[in-house]
Design a protein around this motif. Structure first.
Motif, PDB file in Angstrom:
ATOM      1  N   SER A  74      13.444  21.898  32.826  1.00 10.58           N
ATOM      2  CA  SER A  74      12.053  22.487  33.231  1.00 10.58           C
ATOM      3  C   SER A  74      11.788  23.600  34.577  1.00 10.58           C
ATOM      4  CB  SER A  74      11.330  20.649  34.350  1.00 10.58           C
ATOM      5  OG  SER A  74      12.044  19.022  34.039  1.00 10.58           O
ATOM      6  N   CYS A  75      12.598  23.280  34.838  1.00  7.77           N
ATOM      7  CA  CYS A  75      11.678  24.629  36.160  1.00  7.77           C
ATOM      8  C   CYS A  75      12.126  25.728  34.915  1.00  7.77           C
ATOM      9  CB  CYS A  75      13.788  25.293  36.827  1.00  7.77           C
ATOM     10  SG  CYS A  75      12.450  23.929  38.393  1.00  7.77           S
ATOM     11  N   ALA A  88      17.737  18.388  34.304  1.00  9.45           N
ATOM     12  CA  ALA A  88      16.319  17.962  33.744  1.00  9.45           C
ATOM     13  C   ALA A  88      15.354  18.598  34.870  1.00  9.45           C
ATOM     14  CB  ALA A  88      16.527  16.514  33.661  1.00  9.45           C
ATOM     15  N   ALA A  89      16.930  19.247  35.825  1.00  9.78           N
ATOM     16  CA  ALA A  89      15.541  19.790  36.732  1.00  9.78           C
ATOM     17  C   ALA A  89      15.729  21.200  36.220  1.00  9.78           C
ATOM     18  CB  ALA A  89      16.153  19.807  38.223  1.00  9.78           C
ATOM     19  N   ALA A  90      16.920  21.447  35.980  1.00  6.69           N
ATOM     20  CA  ALA A  90      17.486  22.826  35.515  1.00  6.69           C
ATOM     21  C   ALA A  90      16.305  23.231  34.195  1.00  6.69           C
ATOM     22  CB  ALA A  90      18.331  23.754  35.164  1.00  6.69           C
ATOM     23  N   LEU A 121      20.553  15.084  36.197  1.00 10.80           N
ATOM     24  CA  LEU A 121      19.530  15.214  37.235  1.00 10.80           C
ATOM     25  C   LEU A 121      19.413  16.814  36.581  1.00 10.80           C
ATOM     26  CD1 LEU A 121      19.655  12.619  39.809  1.00 10.80           C
ATOM     27  CD2 LEU A 121      17.649  12.631  37.959  1.00 10.80           C
ATOM     28  N   LEU A 122      20.640  17.043  37.129  1.00 13.14           N
ATOM     29  CA  LEU A 122      20.883  19.208  37.580  1.00 13.14           C
ATOM     30  C   LEU A 122      19.582  19.418  35.880  1.00 13.14           C
ATOM     31  CD1 LEU A 122      20.976  21.469  39.171  1.00 13.14           C
ATOM     32  CD2 LEU A 122      23.010  21.238  38.273  1.00 13.14           C
TER      33      LEU A 122
END
Length: 138
Positions: free
Chosen positions: A51-52, A47-49, A44-45
């Motif tokens: 995207s950001c 994917a979030a990183a 999850l980290l």
């Protein structure tokens, strides 16, 4: 010519680029921690990183040419990933890696300086305006 609408190489763009590079480092390091995307939280980290990082890179590219922005982004991400990979994962640090860092950082600084010089030259030309982006082909 760049289709950017803001002043070339603005400080805000470079701040976005630096912030985006931090997400790139987090993305790379957390990808290693996913164990092939079998661990939930590192996945999850990651994917979030990612995207950001892409979002903040897109903000930076509003004022920085894509060739310069992407090169600096990937250079900072690469150097940061090796440094933190050494600290977090115990990866070896060699003289050759340090030499490569110096070359990458020198190249990134050279691109930043070149961008500043181009912005100053553009500002010095009276009545100079950026060309509008070409219309999309239907």
């Amino acid at each position: 010519m760049s289709a950017n609408t803001a002043p070339a190489g603005s400080s805000k763009g470079w701040a976005w680029l630096l912030f985006s590079s931090l997400f790139e480092i987090i993305f790379a390091l957390s990808t290693n921690a996913t164990d092939g995307f079998t661990k939930l939280w590192p996945s999850l980290l990651t994917a979030a990183a990612a995207s950001c990082g892409i979002y903040t890179l897109s903000q930076a590219l509003k004022t920085i040419d894509v060739g310069v922005g992407y090169t600096v982004w990937s250079g900072i991400g690469g150097v940061g990933t090796v440094i933190f990979g050494t600290l977090i994962y115990g990866e070896p640090m060699t003289v050759w890696k340090v030499l490569a860092f110096i070359l990458i950082i020198g190249g990134a600084l050279g691109l930043r300086i070149t961008d500043n010089i181009a912005a100053k030259k553009a500002a010095a030309v009276p009545g100079a305006q950026a060309e509008p982006a070409p219309a999309p082909v239907a």
